[in-house]
Design a protein around this motif. Sequence first.
Motif, short mmCIF file in Angstrom:
data_model
loop_
_atom_site.label_atom_id
_atom_site.label_comp_id
_atom_site.label_asym_id
_atom_site.label_seq_id
_atom_site.Cartn_x
_atom_site.Cartn_y
_atom_site.Cartn_z
N UNK A 134 0.44 -1.22 0.14
CA UNK A 134 0.04 -0.10 0.15
C UNK A 134 0.95 1.59 0.25
N UNK A 135 1.83 1.64 0.94
CA UNK A 135 2.61 2.14 0.88
C UNK A 135 3.78 2.79 -0.53
N UNK A 136 3.93 1.45 -1.10
CA UNK A 136 4.16 1.56 -2.35
C UNK A 136 3.83 2.60 -3.04
N UNK A 137 2.71 1.94 -3.55
CA UNK A 137 1.27 2.17 -4.40
C UNK A 137 1.07 3.84 -4.16
N UNK A 138 1.29 3.75 -2.89
CA UNK A 138 0.83 5.45 -2.53
C UNK A 138 2.02 6.50 -3.40
N UNK A 139 3.27 5.74 -2.99
CA UNK A 139 4.51 6.54 -3.42
C UNK A 139 4.93 6.89 -4.67
N UNK A 140 4.30 5.54 -5.20
CA UNK A 140 3.88 5.79 -6.79
C UNK A 140 3.10 6.69 -7.71
N UNK A 141 2.08 6.77 -6.74
CA UNK A 141 0.73 7.24 -7.58
C UNK A 141 0.78 8.80 -7.14
N UNK A 142 2.02 9.04 -6.02
CA UNK A 142 1.08 10.52 -5.49
C UNK A 142 3.19 10.56 -4.39
N UNK A 143 4.01 10.94 -5.54
CA UNK A 143 5.53 11.25 -4.71
C UNK A 143 4.81 12.44 -3.66
N UNK A 144 4.87 13.53 -3.87
CA UNK A 144 5.01 14.70 -3.86
C UNK A 144 3.12 14.81 -2.24
N UNK A 145 2.87 14.15 -2.18
CA UNK A 145 2.04 14.46 -1.43
C UNK A 145 2.61 13.49 -0.10
N UNK A 146 3.44 12.08 -0.36
CA UNK A 146 4.25 11.67 -0.14
C UNK A 146 4.90 11.25 0.80
N UNK A 147 5.70 12.51 -0.33
CA UNK A 147 7.08 13.30 0.64
C UNK A 147 6.78 15.31 1.16
N UNK A 148 5.55 15.43 1.69
CA UNK A 148 5.12 16.86 2.14
C UNK A 148 5.22 16.09 3.73
N UNK A 149 6.21 16.73 4.49
CA UNK A 149 6.10 17.05 5.58
C UNK A 149 5.48 18.20 6.56
N UNK A 150 5.39 17.92 8.14
CA UNK A 150 5.06 19.19 8.92
C UNK A 150 6.26 19.99 8.99
N UNK A 151 5.48 21.64 9.08
CA UNK A 151 6.70 22.60 9.43
C UNK A 151 7.00 22.11 11.36
N UNK A 152 8.80 21.56 11.28
CA UNK A 152 8.41 21.78 12.89
C UNK A 152 9.76 22.96 13.29
N UNK A 153 10.09 22.89 14.10
CA UNK A 153 11.42 22.96 14.48
C UNK A 153 12.18 21.92 15.20
N UNK A 154 13.73 22.48 15.11
CA UNK A 154 14.58 21.32 15.80
C UNK A 154 15.07 22.43 16.39
N UNK A 155 15.77 21.03 17.47
CA UNK A 155 16.64 21.85 19.21
C UNK A 155 16.60 23.17 18.88
N UNK A 156 17.69 23.67 17.68
CA UNK A 156 18.23 25.00 17.60
C UNK A 156 17.16 26.20 16.90
N UNK A 157 16.02 25.48 16.77
CA UNK A 157 15.35 26.68 16.35
C UNK A 157 14.90 26.95 14.34
N UNK A 158 15.41 25.59 13.99
CA UNK A 158 15.24 26.33 12.44
C UNK A 158 14.36 26.16 11.71
N UNK A 159 13.30 26.15 11.44
CA UNK A 159 11.91 25.48 10.90
C UNK A 159 12.69 23.97 9.99
#
Length: 330
Positions: A134-159
């Motif tokens: 299922x994951x491989x099928x999603x990666x092939x079909x919608x690669x951009x959506x599968x590699x769009x990540x949340x915006x978080x802050x690291x320990x040095x406050x770099x978004x």
Amino acid sequence: MSAQINAAETLLSVSTAPYIKSEDTVSKIMWKVNLALAPAAIFGVIYFGVPALINIVVSIIAAVAAEYAVQKIRKVRITAFDGSAFLTGLLLAMCISPEMPPYMTAIGSVIAIVIAKHSMGGLGQNIFNPAHIGRAALMVSWPIAMTTWSVIKTPVDAVTSATPLGILKLQGYSELLETFGGQTELYKALFLGMRNGSIGETCTVLLILGGLFLVWKKIINWQIPVVMIATVGILTWIFGPEGFFTGDPVFHMMAGGLIIGAFFMATDMVTAPITKRGQIIFAIGAGMITSLIRLKGGYPEGVCYSILLMNCVTPLIDLVIKPRIYGTGR
């Protein structure tokens, strides 16, 4: 004499093999695996928020509904609520981005159940791990959506909106350390789950505890996860980015989906070899392919494809590596 014979008949029952009995059932095993995954899944919901919760719920409902529908159409015994479909949906959700549109997640679950599982005959007859299909099928079909990540802050406050493996692949190890504020902070973020990634692959400590629970309950053997993780660590250390023995094995062992893949997917009792020697070969192969994709491939992660490729080899491994028949020589 007649009374003794009747008493013996009540105590002695002769039947055909197999004779070994166990209190475990498919349902009990599946729900124990779901329980082992629950802490990491809950952490993912807390860390990534409502989108993660929605994707987990949608994935599970779609998987269970698809299994129920298929079994109803095939007119076979309904086992949609034994925990196996629930587990497939949960695993799939834990291996995708929390920003994934829910309808795509539902499609991935349906593919996992209908194509990867029931097109091959159902539980126990599938060649490939359904969640990874299922994951491989999603990666092939919608690669951009599968590699769009949340915006978080690291320990040095770099978004940042990239995963640690993504930063390593695109920007290099120095930039990765700078983003997290040093190697110690990087390891801490990987271990505790304070970094970007798929919903359920971020918190290493909870995944390891869940895996150890399964080993303790004798649902999985330790050989596959330990050997697979160790293989990735050794190879990424030897074939480092700046020459031999310049890699960071600790980072690679905790980054990406290696821990969840090694403990919860590579150990799938349906798609993994049946002998311990075969499982070790399977794990080494999966670790080698994961390392090859991470170090030389264009994609930053390789756990999903490494396990699926080794699933192809499982029948051959079982054919060559056979258990010794009791009472015979080697």
